[in-house]
Motif scaffolding. Structure first.
Motif, mmCIF file in Angstrom:
data_model
loop_
_atom_site.group_PDB
_atom_site.id
_atom_site.type_symbol
_atom_site.label_atom_id
_atom_site.label_comp_id
_atom_site.label_asym_id
_atom_site.label_seq_id
_atom_site.Cartn_x
_atom_site.Cartn_y
_atom_site.Cartn_z
ATOM 1 N N SER A 36 0.834 -1.195 0.000
ATOM 2 C CA SER A 36 0.000 0.000 0.000
ATOM 3 C C SER A 36 0.876 1.255 0.000
ATOM 4 C CB SER A 36 -0.901 -0.004 1.234
ATOM 5 O OG SER A 36 -1.605 1.216 1.332
ATOM 6 N N GLU A 37 0.335 2.339 -0.542
ATOM 7 C CA GLU A 37 1.059 3.603 -0.522
ATOM 8 C C GLU A 37 0.871 4.345 0.790
ATOM 9 O OE1 GLU A 37 -0.187 5.941 -3.852
ATOM 10 O OE2 GLU A 37 1.369 5.103 -5.155
ATOM 11 N N ILE A 38 -0.176 3.984 1.535
ATOM 12 C CA ILE A 38 -0.472 4.724 2.765
ATOM 13 C C ILE A 38 -0.591 3.750 3.934
ATOM 14 C CG2 ILE A 38 -1.582 6.672 1.626
ATOM 15 C CD1 ILE A 38 -4.280 5.391 2.249
ATOM 16 N N PRO A 39 -0.199 4.188 5.124
ATOM 17 C CA PRO A 39 -0.267 3.300 6.283
ATOM 18 C C PRO A 39 -1.666 3.220 6.857
ATOM 19 C CG PRO A 39 0.574 5.435 6.932
ATOM 20 C CD PRO A 39 0.410 5.489 5.432
ATOM 21 N N CYS A 40 -1.891 2.212 7.633
ATOM 22 C CA CYS A 40 -3.098 2.129 8.447
ATOM 23 C C CYS A 40 -3.022 3.251 9.488
ATOM 24 C CB CYS A 40 -3.161 0.769 9.130
ATOM 25 S SG CYS A 40 -4.595 0.506 10.189
ATOM 26 N N ASP A 41 -4.123 3.963 9.671
ATOM 27 C CA ASP A 41 -4.124 5.012 10.689
ATOM 28 C C ASP A 41 -5.437 4.967 11.452
ATOM 29 O OD1 ASP A 41 -6.156 7.112 9.885
ATOM 30 O OD2 ASP A 41 -4.947 7.123 8.059
ATOM 31 N N MET A 42 -5.465 5.693 12.572
ATOM 32 C CA MET A 42 -6.691 5.820 13.345
ATOM 33 C C MET A 42 -6.899 7.284 13.703
ATOM 34 S SD MET A 42 -9.183 3.959 13.979
ATOM 35 C CE MET A 42 -8.362 2.446 13.468
ATOM 36 N N LEU A 43 -6.702 8.142 12.700
ATOM 37 C CA LEU A 43 -6.928 9.562 12.876
ATOM 38 C C LEU A 43 -8.417 9.842 13.010
ATOM 39 C CD1 LEU A 43 -4.369 10.923 10.238
ATOM 40 C CD2 LEU A 43 -4.020 10.508 12.685
ATOM 41 N N ILE A 44 -8.752 11.019 13.499
ATOM 42 C CA ILE A 44 -10.144 11.314 13.811
ATOM 43 C C ILE A 44 -11.038 11.218 12.572
ATOM 44 C CG2 ILE A 44 -9.864 13.810 13.536
ATOM 45 C CD1 ILE A 44 -12.072 11.908 16.128
ATOM 46 N N GLY A 45 -10.511 11.574 11.409
ATOM 47 C CA GLY A 45 -11.309 11.444 10.186
ATOM 48 C C GLY A 45 -11.665 10.005 9.891
ATOM 49 N N THR A 46 -10.716 9.104 10.105
ATOM 50 C CA THR A 46 -10.976 7.672 9.915
ATOM 51 C C THR A 46 -12.050 7.194 10.876
ATOM 52 O OG1 THR A 46 -8.672 7.327 9.236
ATOM 53 C CG2 THR A 46 -9.906 5.385 9.955
ATOM 54 N N VAL A 47 -11.948 7.630 12.130
ATOM 55 C CA VAL A 47 -12.917 7.219 13.158
ATOM 56 C C VAL A 47 -14.308 7.734 12.822
ATOM 57 C CG1 VAL A 47 -13.528 7.419 15.602
ATOM 58 C CG2 VAL A 47 -11.128 7.117 14.931
ATOM 59 N N GLU A 48 -14.404 9.004 12.440
ATOM 60 C CA GLU A 48 -15.716 9.589 12.175
ATOM 61 C C GLU A 48 -16.354 9.000 10.915
ATOM 62 O OE1 GLU A 48 -17.517 11.472 14.121
ATOM 63 O OE2 GLU A 48 -15.955 11.441 15.631
ATOM 64 N N THR A 49 -15.545 8.705 9.906
ATOM 65 C CA THR A 49 -16.084 8.054 8.703
ATOM 66 C C THR A 49 -16.659 6.686 9.047
ATOM 67 O OG1 THR A 49 -14.537 9.211 7.256
ATOM 68 C CG2 THR A 49 -15.499 7.177 6.408
ATOM 69 N N LEU A 50 -15.937 5.942 9.870
ATOM 70 C CA LEU A 50 -16.423 4.634 10.301
ATOM 71 C C LEU A 50 -17.704 4.780 11.104
ATOM 72 C CD1 LEU A 50 -16.230 1.591 10.796
ATOM 73 C CD2 LEU A 50 -14.662 2.087 12.681
ATOM 74 N N TRP A 51 -17.728 5.721 12.037
ATOM 75 C CA TRP A 51 -18.920 5.887 12.863
ATOM 76 C C TRP A 51 -20.133 6.287 12.017
ATOM 77 C CZ3 TRP A 51 -21.348 4.246 16.683
ATOM 78 C CH2 TRP A 51 -22.466 4.925 17.202
ATOM 79 N N SER A 52 -19.922 7.072 10.985
ATOM 80 C CA SER A 52 -21.025 7.439 10.089
ATOM 81 C C SER A 52 -21.627 6.202 9.433
ATOM 82 C CB SER A 52 -20.530 8.417 9.026
ATOM 83 O OG SER A 52 -21.567 8.761 8.134
ATOM 84 N N ALA A 53 -20.762 5.280 9.005
ATOM 85 C CA ALA A 53 -21.259 4.044 8.394
ATOM 86 C C ALA A 53 -22.043 3.208 9.393
ATOM 87 C CB ALA A 53 -20.089 3.240 7.831
ATOM 88 N N LEU A 54 -21.596 3.217 10.649
ATOM 89 C CA LEU A 54 -22.281 2.420 11.673
ATOM 90 C C LEU A 54 -23.591 3.062 12.096
ATOM 91 C CD1 LEU A 54 -19.318 1.410 14.041
ATOM 92 C CD2 LEU A 54 -20.170 0.228 12.022
ATOM 93 N N SER A 55 -23.554 4.362 12.336
ATOM 94 C CA SER A 55 -24.726 5.032 12.907
ATOM 95 C C SER A 55 -25.788 5.344 11.873
ATOM 96 C CB SER A 55 -24.297 6.320 13.610
ATOM 97 O OG SER A 55 -23.708 7.225 12.696
ATOM 98 N N THR A 56 -25.371 5.692 10.661
ATOM 99 C CA THR A 56 -26.331 6.070 9.627
ATOM 100 C C THR A 56 -26.841 4.862 8.854
ATOM 101 O OG1 THR A 56 -25.208 8.210 9.385
ATOM 102 C CG2 THR A 56 -26.699 7.530 7.600
ATOM 103 N N ASP A 57 -25.935 4.003 8.447
ATOM 104 C CA ASP A 57 -26.300 2.870 7.598
ATOM 105 C C ASP A 57 -26.351 1.542 8.351
ATOM 106 O OD1 ASP A 57 -26.238 4.683 5.446
ATOM 107 O OD2 ASP A 57 -24.086 4.359 5.179
ATOM 108 N N ASN A 58 -25.940 1.562 9.645
ATOM 109 C CA ASN A 58 -25.862 0.329 10.437
ATOM 110 C C ASN A 58 -25.006 -0.733 9.735
ATOM 111 O OD1 ASN A 58 -26.660 -0.350 13.051
ATOM 112 N ND2 ASN A 58 -28.213 -1.779 12.319
ATOM 113 N N ASP A 59 -23.954 -0.241 9.076
ATOM 114 C CA ASP A 59 -23.064 -1.120 8.304
ATOM 115 C C ASP A 59 -21.904 -1.560 9.189
ATOM 116 O OD1 ASP A 59 -21.504 -2.439 6.493
ATOM 117 O OD2 ASP A 59 -20.906 -0.647 5.367
ATOM 118 N N TRP A 60 -22.042 -2.708 9.849
ATOM 119 C CA TRP A 60 -21.012 -3.190 10.760
ATOM 120 C C TRP A 60 -19.884 -3.911 10.040
ATOM 121 C CZ3 TRP A 60 -20.543 -1.902 15.840
ATOM 122 C CH2 TRP A 60 -21.585 -1.101 16.329
ATOM 123 N N THR A 61 -20.055 -4.134 8.743
ATOM 124 C CA THR A 61 -18.935 -4.682 7.971
ATOM 125 C C THR A 61 -17.810 -3.651 7.875
ATOM 126 O OG1 THR A 61 -19.828 -3.945 5.822
ATOM 127 C CG2 THR A 61 -20.491 -6.131 6.613
#
Length: 477
Positions: A428-453
């Motif tokens: 990969s060209e970019i590392p795995c990260d857990m920056l706030i943008g990554t967290v909020e994007t994930l939470w949007s998928a969980l809270s809005t779409d209930n997408d736990w995948t």
């Protein structure tokens, strides 16, 4: 279903006596939706054979685990919160649910968060938001993947209640979390005894902690047990603090009740990972003075250790405690050298060489503004990654004149034993990260779409990173 042969229940905490805890009842929840179970962690304590129904019964309804604690225990402790002493702490929305031993015989706790009110709830509802539970999973998983000594998120069950919170759009969903950790005894546990004048109990607690969590320390007739414990705790805290700094992690709430006596990192609330190397970066929105900013974390840990030393004054010589405490900064600096060599995947050399590399790397990161996760990823293993780094999205940073001294130090380094950049992670060209943008994007998928995948995908990516950083893993292909 029968428990795994690896299942070894324990009840060691009850040896301390009921002055250390209150027997409590868990909350009754309207729903139990299993959102996460840590199968790898479960296998280490013989709970991997549970069905999902059994899992929910134990970690959502809190039916006791056979042979372990018959009732949940809300632990008693005090603590300094932002350096203000608070005698009204204790487990206010959690409890010690069970204790188990792993295959090495190490005692581990299953502790909760969001499991209901206790005598220490101080008017709170004893609940946890679903987002808070997801954030703890992400923090613990990312830290473990980066080699930080951390508790592990063990289970997350959504509980079907609507919660009102001032720091989240409300009403917000509820959950109960279970974490697996080495211990829930804190500096604040000692502080409570000292504040209440129970000085006779402090030597008993010292003995218990040494025998339970530091079995390799032998206490002879001529030894002072409290000094041995304090020295061991200082070493552990120095190590985990250095690991946070190399990971670019900001805990956010380094109160004395959040520092475990084993040094293990735990209890993740308003944490953040650094987007760039910024000593003044603050994680918690309520940390107005920056007391627990990234660059002040070592001082916060030292201050908390001084509070532990105060608790031991009745059992150990003041001069000896002060001598151990005075050695902490140098110990921390040594651990920081080790942590940065590990983060960069390079073999350690002399103290002077390792420190020069660490200073050069972090100075460049701070002055250039390069994304924090990028340089350790691009140059992992040192000179073996030169071609990969110069083809990365951050290549322009590495062509700057002020990077050339850093490059010279990296070019002189061999990979640490076992390190290889042939792992698929480094394709990969970019590392795995857990920056706030990554967290909020994930939470949007969980809270809005209930997408736990989406959570599964993030955790899978962390798993790939962990495999690459720990073992070199399978070759890419």
């Amino acid at each position: 279903m029968p428990f795994s042969p690896a299942y070894r229940p324990a009840t060691d905490h009850t040896k301390l006596g009921d002055i250390f805890y209150d027997v409590v009842e868990p909350a009754t929840f309207p729903e139990h939706i299993l959102r996460y179970r840590n199968r790898r962690a479960a296998a280490t304590v013989g709970l991997d054979t549970l069905t999902d129904t059994e899992w929910v019964d134990h970690f959502g309804r809190f039916s006791p685990l056979p042979g372990s604690l018959p009732h949940p225990l809300a632990l008693r402790y005090h603590g300094h919160q932002f350096r203000q002493y608070n005698p009204d702490l204790g487990d206010g929305r959690g409890f010690l649910f069970a204790q188990l031993r792993d295959s090495d015989g190490r005692l581990l706790d299953l502790g909760t968060k969001g499991s209901g009110r206790t005598p220490w709830s101080r008017g709170g509802d004893g609940r946890l938001t679903l987002k808070g539970g997801v954030r703890e999973i992400l923090a613990a998983s990312m830290l473990e993947g980066l080699g930080v000594e951390t508790s592990r998120a063990f289970s997350l069950i959504e509980t079907g209640e609507n919660l009102e919170r001032h720091d989240e759009p409300s009403p917000t969903r509820s959950a109960v979390l279970v974490r697996l950790s080495h211990s829930h005894i804190r500096i604040g546990t000692f502080q409570r005894l000292a504040a209440l004048g129970d000085t006779a109990e402090i030597p008993k607690l010292v003995t218990y902690v040494l025998e339970t969590y530091y079995p390799d320390i032998t206490v002879g007739a001529e030894d002072n047990a409290a000094l041995l414990l304090f020295e061991a705790v200082c070493a552990k805290v120095a190590r985990v603090g250095a690991q946070w700094m190399a990971a670019g992690f900001v805990h956010g709430v380094l109160n004395t009740d959040n520092i475990a006596i084993t040094g293990e990192s735990f209890d993740y609330g308003p944490w953040r990972f650094l987007p760039r190397f910024e000593p003044d970066f603050v994680a918690a929105y309520f940390d107005h003075s920056g007391l627990y900013s990234y660059g002040r974390q070592p001082q916060a840990l030292l201050w908390s250790l001084a509070r532990l030393a105060e608790c031991l004054l009745e059992t150990a010589p003041h001069a000896s405690l002060s001598e151990i405490l005075a050695a902490f900064p140098a110990l921390y600096e040594s651990e920081l050298d080790v942590a940065w060599c590990r983060r960069l995947g390079v073999a350690a050399r002399s103290t002077d060489d390792d420190r020069a590399l660490r200073h050069a790397v972090t100075l460049f990161m701070e002055e250039s503004g390069i994304p924090f996760p990028a340089l350790p990823f691009d140059w992992y293993g040192g000179t073996v990654s030169a071609g990969r780094a110069m083809a990365s999205p951050q290549a322009a940073f590495y062509s700057r004149p002020d990077f050339q001294p850093v490059r010279a130090l990296l070019d002189a380094r061999e990979p640490a034993p076992g390190v290889t950049v042939s792992h698929i992670y480094f394709n990969s060209e970019i590392p795995c990260d857990m920056l706030i943008g990554t967290v909020e994007t994930l939470w949007s998928a969980l809270s809005t779409d209930n997408d736990w995948t989406a959570l599964d995908a993030v955790l899978d990516r962390i798993g790939v990173m962990s495999d690459a950083l720990r073992t070199g893993g399978p070759p890419a292909g």
